[in-house]
Design a protein around this motif. Structure first.
Motif, PDB file in Angstrom:
ATOM      1  N   PHE A  13       0.739  -1.256   0.133  1.00 17.63           N
ATOM      2  CA  PHE A  13      -0.063  -0.137   0.034  1.00 17.63           C
ATOM      3  C   PHE A  13       0.841   1.362   0.089  1.00 17.63           C
ATOM      4  CE2 PHE A  13      -2.882  -2.902   1.764  1.00 17.63           C
ATOM      5  CZ  PHE A  13      -4.063  -2.836   0.943  1.00 17.63           C
ATOM      6  N   TRP A  14       2.008   1.164   0.602  1.00 17.52           N
ATOM      7  CA  TRP A  14       2.991   2.491   0.506  1.00 17.52           C
ATOM      8  C   TRP A  14       3.421   2.547  -0.696  1.00 17.52           C
ATOM      9  CZ3 TRP A  14       8.401   2.749  -0.218  1.00 17.52           C
ATOM     10  CH2 TRP A  14       8.768   3.971   0.262  1.00 17.52           C
ATOM     11  N   LEU A  15       3.572   1.601  -1.799  1.00 16.15           N
ATOM     12  CA  LEU A  15       4.238   1.988  -2.809  1.00 16.15           C
ATOM     13  C   LEU A  15       2.959   2.413  -3.810  1.00 16.15           C
ATOM     14  CD1 LEU A  15       6.103  -1.455  -3.761  1.00 16.15           C
ATOM     15  CD2 LEU A  15       7.159   0.782  -3.518  1.00 16.15           C
ATOM     16  N   VAL A  16       1.849   1.979  -3.437  1.00 15.14           N
ATOM     17  CA  VAL A  16       0.615   2.267  -4.100  1.00 15.14           C
ATOM     18  C   VAL A  16       0.323   3.937  -3.696  1.00 15.14           C
ATOM     19  CG1 VAL A  16      -1.935   2.202  -4.245  1.00 15.14           C
ATOM     20  CG2 VAL A  16      -0.518   0.243  -4.461  1.00 15.14           C
ATOM     21  N   GLY A  17       0.622   4.239  -2.592  1.00 13.76           N
ATOM     22  CA  GLY A  17       0.421   5.711  -1.951  1.00 13.76           C
ATOM     23  C   GLY A  17       1.352   6.469  -2.730  1.00 13.76           C
ATOM     24  N   VAL A  18       2.697   6.188  -2.715  1.00 14.19           N
ATOM     25  CA  VAL A  18       3.362   7.004  -3.424  1.00 14.19           C
ATOM     26  C   VAL A  18       3.323   7.152  -4.882  1.00 14.19           C
ATOM     27  CG1 VAL A  18       5.766   7.131  -4.199  1.00 14.19           C
ATOM     28  CG2 VAL A  18       5.507   6.530  -1.899  1.00 14.19           C
ATOM     29  N   ASP A  19       3.054   6.007  -5.542  1.00 17.36           N
ATOM     30  CA  ASP A  19       2.593   6.181  -6.995  1.00 17.36           C
ATOM     31  C   ASP A  19       1.412   7.217  -7.398  1.00 17.36           C
ATOM     32  OD1 ASP A  19       4.953   4.859  -7.866  1.00 17.36           O
ATOM     33  OD2 ASP A  19       3.648   3.241  -8.985  1.00 17.36           O
ATOM     34  N   MET A  20       0.406   6.953  -6.314  1.00 20.18           N
ATOM     35  CA  MET A  20      -0.777   7.819  -6.510  1.00 20.18           C
ATOM     36  C   MET A  20      -0.459   9.276  -6.438  1.00 20.18           C
ATOM     37  SD  MET A  20      -3.686   6.037  -7.192  1.00 20.18           S
ATOM     38  CE  MET A  20      -4.236   4.385  -7.201  1.00 20.18           C
ATOM     39  N   SER A  21       0.362   9.557  -5.486  1.00 21.05           N
ATOM     40  CA  SER A  21       0.677  10.969  -5.246  1.00 21.05           C
ATOM     41  C   SER A  21       1.285  11.764  -6.334  1.00 21.05           C
ATOM     42  CB  SER A  21       1.589  11.232  -3.946  1.00 21.05           C
ATOM     43  OG  SER A  21       2.737  10.771  -4.168  1.00 21.05           O
ATOM     44  N   TYR A  22       1.837  10.852  -7.242  1.00 21.72           N
ATOM     45  CA  TYR A  22       2.699  11.626  -8.341  1.00 21.72           C
ATOM     46  C   TYR A  22       1.732  11.334  -9.597  1.00 21.72           C
ATOM     47  CZ  TYR A  22       6.285  11.847 -12.221  1.00 21.72           C
ATOM     48  OH  TYR A  22       6.858  12.354 -13.278  1.00 21.72           O
ATOM     49  N   THR A  23       1.088  10.114  -9.769  1.00 31.04           N
ATOM     50  CA  THR A  23       0.469   9.825 -11.164  1.00 31.04           C
ATOM     51  C   THR A  23      -0.864  10.291 -11.082  1.00 31.04           C
ATOM     52  OG1 THR A  23      -0.141   7.674 -10.230  1.00 31.04           O
ATOM     53  CG2 THR A  23       2.199   7.818 -11.746  1.00 31.04           C
ATOM     54  N   ILE A  24      -1.443  10.389 -10.074  1.00 33.36           N
ATOM     55  CA  ILE A  24      -3.024  10.875  -9.862  1.00 33.36           C
ATOM     56  C   ILE A  24      -3.010  12.239  -9.145  1.00 33.36           C
ATOM     57  CG2 ILE A  24      -5.170  10.278  -9.143  1.00 33.36           C
ATOM     58  CD1 ILE A  24      -3.864   8.152 -11.081  1.00 33.36           C
ATOM     59  N   MET A  25      -2.599  12.370  -7.938  1.00 32.93           N
ATOM     60  CA  MET A  25      -2.669  13.659  -7.257  1.00 32.93           C
ATOM     61  C   MET A  25      -2.149  14.955  -7.930  1.00 32.93           C
ATOM     62  SD  MET A  25      -5.271  12.975  -5.313  1.00 32.93           S
ATOM     63  CE  MET A  25      -5.197  14.771  -4.266  1.00 32.93           C
ATOM     64  N   PHE A  26      -0.811  14.570  -8.093  1.00 33.79           N
ATOM     65  CA  PHE A  26      -0.018  15.899  -8.575  1.00 33.79           C
ATOM     66  C   PHE A  26      -0.748  16.276 -10.002  1.00 33.79           C
ATOM     67  CE2 PHE A  26       3.176  17.291 -11.520  1.00 33.79           C
ATOM     68  CZ  PHE A  26       3.728  18.603 -10.934  1.00 33.79           C
ATOM     69  N   PRO A  27      -1.032  15.736 -11.253  1.00 38.50           N
ATOM     70  CA  PRO A  27      -1.947  16.379 -12.117  1.00 38.50           C
ATOM     71  C   PRO A  27      -3.218  16.808 -11.883  1.00 38.50           C
ATOM     72  CG  PRO A  27      -1.826  14.060 -12.356  1.00 38.50           C
ATOM     73  CD  PRO A  27      -0.797  14.353 -11.435  1.00 38.50           C
ATOM     74  N   GLN A  28      -3.680  16.340 -10.983  1.00 39.93           N
ATOM     75  CA  GLN A  28      -5.024  16.909 -10.437  1.00 39.93           C
ATOM     76  C   GLN A  28      -4.793  18.322  -9.755  1.00 39.93           C
ATOM     77  OE1 GLN A  28      -8.157  15.859 -10.703  1.00 39.93           O
ATOM     78  NE2 GLN A  28      -8.058  13.701 -11.361  1.00 39.93           N
ATOM     79  N   LEU A  29      -3.857  18.234  -8.862  1.00 39.26           N
ATOM     80  CA  LEU A  29      -3.654  19.716  -8.312  1.00 39.26           C
ATOM     81  C   LEU A  29      -3.068  20.661  -9.147  1.00 39.26           C
ATOM     82  CD1 LEU A  29      -3.300  20.889  -5.405  1.00 39.26           C
ATOM     83  CD2 LEU A  29      -0.883  20.295  -5.197  1.00 39.26           C
ATOM     84  N   VAL A  30      -2.182  20.355 -10.169  1.00 40.59           N
ATOM     85  CA  VAL A  30      -1.687  21.351 -10.978  1.00 40.59           C
ATOM     86  C   VAL A  30      -3.063  21.942 -11.708  1.00 40.59           C
ATOM     87  CG1 VAL A  30      -0.617  21.703 -13.339  1.00 40.59           C
ATOM     88  CG2 VAL A  30       0.493  20.272 -11.338  1.00 40.59           C
TER      89      VAL A  30
END
Length: 551
Positions: A407-424
């Motif tokens: 889950f930690w790996l999923v969380g790290v990837d999610m922050s970059y691949t999902i949340m970062f573009p959403q925030l931008v």
């Protein structure tokens, strides 16, 4: 190996100092609350948006310099298949802080948001923003778990203290001072913790560098005849993977609530910028000792030490190389000092994760969705309960080490691949809306899932160029696929947002099908008959709309 009693005494003193600092900070917080005339949550979660500059620098740095930072850099440097060039954390973090200071701090600070998710709730409504909050909350719980796991392993090596005891004690201390004083407690204990990290690590370095069991690290850095040159190399076919890892660390950190909690607690945008820039320098300096520890461990004849053969790498203990090196290459009292650095690093990250998740739940879910009329007194208890729940959940997950890693790996990837573009998109592109955000969210998740993850045994259905076995024979994506997914996600959000606007603005679909009400949200900005009674742009409008938005 017997229980290290002197080491336990030193650790007990350290925890008492941290707890005392947290209690003192909580008293300071209460004094501020009595004089505060605004929203009580701002005192607890953002220290009244008036955190001291130096304290702000220390707490931001301490949040990033956690157990994973210290142990991970040493591990990568020591690992013969990687080397220091793969110990990426310090340099990408410089990028994180500079980008955050130059671009992200201004819109977040000047709009006086309470959390990172406020702009989502304001623009997309409660439904979509709630969906995006879930990955952020999960990532924080797993952040707590992983930091505690790293501390438990380190204490087990140096103090011979049972894994369970070290985790529970550390968790209880962090939970107590976080729920007592909120950001004040977290920030002021971070000051103590960061000072301890800096002093402890640099005290250990001379003893490691001069131990009789290791060669001069300058001789082993590039020597091809040596079994593990610790500088390492990045082959041409590995460049894509190296770049992907770099971008993951550099941009993924911009999608964490803990980062914006420090930004939003600054008294001004300029102070927030200075905090970011100064913290980047601190991160770089604090990464150097871990590199040196890994370099010394890679240059050590382990057969001549009490550790013996096989080597830590051959025993699959590379992840614990820092405590192992301290235990077998330095005097006992020095290794105890080193464990203090790891404990401080772990707790400085853990308390940030606790308060970060409490902020998201209390402000964006409880206050804005469940009970909008909740009083300050009620919200204080919601925050405290959130801190305890997240702390207990993270502590419980430490007993499922492999699952936590997943889950930690999923969380790290999610922050970059999902949340970062959403925030931008939500901060910098007016065209973005909930339709684009929804489709981009699912496209990013599906692409990431289909790309596979060898560390958790997930096979790759999508094989990007350069898909081949790594040095251990594991099939690996050497193409920068996560960066590619991030770009696709960002493009999808913008494209589908634009298409949905055309569909409703051109009347291709009736407004009754506009479930996210994107055409209605445009009207206040374009209505030529707007009067002085209309909500103004800026912080006041944001607060007003956050209290009424729905969907």
């Amino acid at each position: 190996m017997a229980l290290n009693v002197p080491g336990l005494v030193v650790m007990a003193v350290f925890y008492l100092v941290i707890l005392g600092t947290g209690i003192w900070a909580s008293m300071r917080s209460r004094r501020k609350e009595k004089k505060w005339t605004g929203d009580g949550m701002e005192i607890t979660l953002l220290a009244g948006r008036n955190i001291n500059l130096l304290v702000g620098i220390f707490t931001l740095t301490a949040t990033w310099v956690g157990g994973g930072f210290i142990l991970g850099i040493a591990e990568a440097t020591y690992n013969p298949t990687l080397g220091a060039v793969w110990a990426l954390m310090p340099v990408p973090y410089i990028v994180t802080f500079f980008l955050g200071g130059f671009f992200f701090a201004k819109p977040m600070r000047e709009n006086k948001y309470m959390t990172m998710m406020d702009p989502f709730q304001l623009k997309y409504g409660n439904f979509m923003s709630s969906a995006l909050i879930i990955p952020a909350l999960v990532a924080d719980v797993l952040w707590v778990a992983r930091t505690l796991v790293s501390l438990g392993g380190t204490m087990a090596v140096i103090l011979d203290l049972p894994y369970v005891y070290s985790i529970i004690i550390s968790s209880v201390v962090a939970i107590i001072y976080t729920l007592l004083g909120g950001l004040y407690s977290v920030a002021y204990t971070d000051v103590i913790q960061l000072i301890l990290i800096f002093i402890s690590l640099w005290v250990c370095v001379p003893f490691l560098m001069t131990n009789p069991h290791s060669l001069d690290i300058s001789l082993t850095a590039y020597n091809a005849n040596f079994q593990a040159p610790w500088v390492g190399t990045v082959e041409l076919h590995e460049a894509g993977k190296w770049f992907d890892d770099f971008m993951l660390l550099a941009l993924g950190g911009l999608a964490y609530q803990a980062f914006y909690q420090r930004i939003l607690s600054a008294s001004s945008y300029s102070q927030a910028q200075i905090t970011c820039f100064a913290s980047s320098a601190f991160c770089l300096v604090l990464g150097i000792p871990s590199v040196l520890v890994g370099a010394v461990a890679a240059s050590t004849d382990w057969n001549s030490t009490a550790y013996g053969l096989p080597t830590p790498y051959e025993r699959d203990q590379a992840g614990s190389i820092l405590p192992i090196a301290l235990q077998f290459l330095t005097p006992v009292y020095v290794s105890v000092i080193g464990i203090g650095a790891v404990a401080a690093a772990v707790m400085s990250s853990m308390d940030s994760a606790l308060l970060s998740s409490a902020s998201l739940f209390s402000s964006n879910i409880y206050k804005n969705i469940i009970r909008r009329e909740a009083s300050d007194w009620e919200m204080q208890w919601v925050i405290r309960i959130s801190v305890v729940v997240v702390g207990v959940a993270g502590t419980a997950l430490t007993y499922l080490d492999n699952s936590v890693l997943v889950f930690w790996l999923v969380g790290v990837d999610m922050s970059y691949t999902i949340m970062f573009p959403q925030l931008v998109c939500v901060l910098f592109f007016k065209v973005s809306n909930a339709y684009g955000a929804t489709l981009g969210f699912f496209i990013g998740i599906i692409l990431r899932f289909l790309s596979g993850e060898p560390l958790i045994g997930l096979p790759a259905a999508i094989r990007f160029p350069g898909f081949r076995p790594d040095k251990q024979g594991t099939l690996t994506q050497y193409f920068p696929f996560r960066t590619t997914i991030m770009v696709i996600t960002l493009a999808s959000i913008l494209l589908f947002s634009w298409i949905s606007l055309i569909i409703f603005n051109k009347g291709l679909l009736s407004d009754k099908w506009d479930v996210f009400k994107i055409t209605q949200k445009q009207k206040p900005h374009t209505d030529p008959d707007r009067t002085d009674s209309d909500p103004k742009d800026g912080p006041d409008a944001a607060k007003q709309l956050l209290s009424t938005t729905s969907c």
